[in-house]
Design an enzyme around this catalytic site. Structure first.
Site: not given
Length: 509
Positions: A250-252, A276, A392
């Site tokens: 999980t991510g932002k 995703k 990033d």
């Protein structure tokens, strides 16, 4: 014959005359149809119990009968009638004058005959539309706007009339609003109070609708909304996926699920894939607009008015970036399918175990040195061949698998023509240089050397002042932006050989 026998003959049996003993008969006589017909005629000779005219109890003389069954039924009916009468008296005594009555109807003995003792005046309020205890709605004002004459005139603005009408209008509120029995209490609401209640109910309905829509349409952490779940089910039903195993990351900006690959007509599907799912809420990643609104590939399609379409554009952007990287043979996931905001890619790992991130893997000094040179080469390829800046890049977005560094999460990657592309590149170089220096790699370059090595520029700053270096970068970005707007050409060298990007520098005249 003696006197005792004579007295026995003259005494009458209370059960009627004794029936003569039935003569013995054979089995053939019992099974004969003639005997069955005779028995049916004898049974039909008795009066039907359902016939209201056959009142066996109201006659003065009880007819004699020779059937014990008939006598038992008659006695049982008489007992049930007395029981029902007693139950009715107890019910009347129990309820008294109460407006809410308790019925004992379920305890009554039901018989097919018409009960003559029951009162025809009794009414079951549950079975009729007329309820004597129901409050009457206020009288409507006629068209002329007033009623009565002279001093007894009453207009539609009368306080009592308006109050009762407002109370009656509360029945039109939403079902979840509990208004109570205001009519039965003769409640009178003023216009001010009624308008406040009406506005409050309207606001609560809108707030409830917003909360429900947010819950249904948002992708929360480790969960998906019904629309996304339906898209995933369609992929399984279409055979693109065999099954979806569960969440692995999980991510932002997204939630990643592991799945077993199926088949596609256009191209083969790997045995293990990842889904995703880009989050449809912007709470955790509010500044994603700066990565896409100034990207010349999507500037004409970007709109702030529809966040869900922006998410789809975000997923499409990652697909295009990964395709460029695969053409340049940079280790990265292979795109399988894009369906709205769900991107299906190849799985980096083995046997349902994802490859570890570079920050979590424990490598020897030689492997760490090799990893640094791989990252340097990948950054140069990404900038010079793919015409992209990761924007990033850090140890969190690099995986270590089969002795190689793999890049992931390139949805925010931009082209060097982006107004802030060099600033993003400098941030990536700082993250990479800091990580490898902390891991003890003596060959790791400084952030300034790494920036010049990747970009091909030669920005020299005395004493390596970061603020002055960034100022030089911003000035260069400003000149490049003005030049691109005038000529559509970049001033710093960037080559592109994949033929994919829509922006390609024009040749000098």
């Amino acid at each position: 014959m003696d006197q005792t026998g004579v007295a026995a003959e003259t005494r009458k049996s209370p059960w009627g005359s004794a029936a003569p003993a039935a003569p013995a008969c054979s089995l053939a006589d019992v099974m004969s149809e003639q005997l069955a017909t005779q028995l049916d005629e004898e049974n039909n000779a008795f009066p039907a119990l359902s016939d209201p005219g056959a009142d066996l109890f109201m006659s003065d003389e009880v007819s004699e009968t020779t059937s014990d069954l008939m006598l038992a039924q008659m006695l049982q009916m008489q007992f049930d009638r007395e029981f029902d009468d007693q139950l009715r008296r107890e019910e009347k005594k129990f309820n008294g004058d109460s407006k809410v009555s308790i019925s004992f109807e379920n305890y009554r003995m039901v018989h097919p005959y018409e009960d003559s003792d029951s009162s025809e005046d009794e009414v079951d309020w549950q079975d009729t539309r007329h309820d004597p205890y129901r409050a009457e709605k206020p009288q409507t004002t006629p068209r002329k706007g007033f009623t009565g004459k002279g001093k007894n005139i009453t207009t539609k603005h009368d306080e009592v009339t308006c109050g009762r009408k407002n109370t009656a209008r509360m029945d039109n509120f939403a079902p979840e609003v509990h208004v109570g029995d205001g009519l039965g209490m003769d409640l009178k609401l003023s216009n001010q109070v009624f308008n406040s209640l009406k506005q409050h109910c309207y606001s609560e309905q809108r707030r409830s609708a917003r909360l429900h829509e947010k819950k249904e349409h948002s992708t929360a952490e480790q969960a998906v909304d019904p629309r996304t779940r339906l898209l995933m089910y369609k992929m399984v039903n279409a055979g693109v996926l065999e099954n979806i195993n569960g969440c692995i990351s999980t991510g932002k900006e997204s939630v990643v699920f592991h799945a077993d690959g199926g088949s596609l007509e256009e191209q083969p599907v790997p045995d293990e894939v990842v889904l995703k799912v880009f989050k449809t809420t912007l709470n955790e990643f509010r500044n994603r607009d700066r990565y896409i609104k100034d990207d010349y590939r999507f500037i004409d399609r970007f709109s702030k008015l529809n966040p869900r379409k922006i998410i789809r554009l975000w997923a499409e952007k990652e697909m295009h970036n990964l395709s460029r990287m695969r053409k340049a043979e940079i280790p990265c996931p292979e795109v399988v399918l894009l369906k709205k905001h769900i991107l299906v890619m190849s799985f980096i790992g083995k046997d349902h175990v994802p490859a570890p991130k570079l920050k979590d893997v424990m490598l020897s000094s030689e492997d760490m040195k090799n990893a640094f040179y791989q990252v340097l080469h990948v950054m140069q390829q990404l900038y010079q061949e793919c015409n992209l800046v990761h924007a990033d890049l850090s140890e969190y977005n690099m995986l270590w698998h089969e002795g190689k560094v793999w890049l992931i999460d390139v949805s925010q990657s931009v082209e060097p023509t982006h107004p802030h592309a060099l600033e993003f590149l400098f941030r990536d170089c700082r993250n990479v240089s800091t990580f490898f220096q902390k891991r003890g790699v003596s060959e790791a370059m400084s952030v300034y050397e790494l920036f010049n090595a990747v970009s091909g520029l030669n920005i020299n700053v005395e004493e390596e002042d970061e603020a002055e270096f960034i100022a030089e970068i911003v000035a260069l970005e400003k000149r490049n932006e003005d030049h691109v707007q005038r000529r559509g050409k970049k001033t710093f060298p960037v080559s592109c050989e994949d033929g994919g990007p829509p922006l390609e520098p024009d040749a000098d005249d």
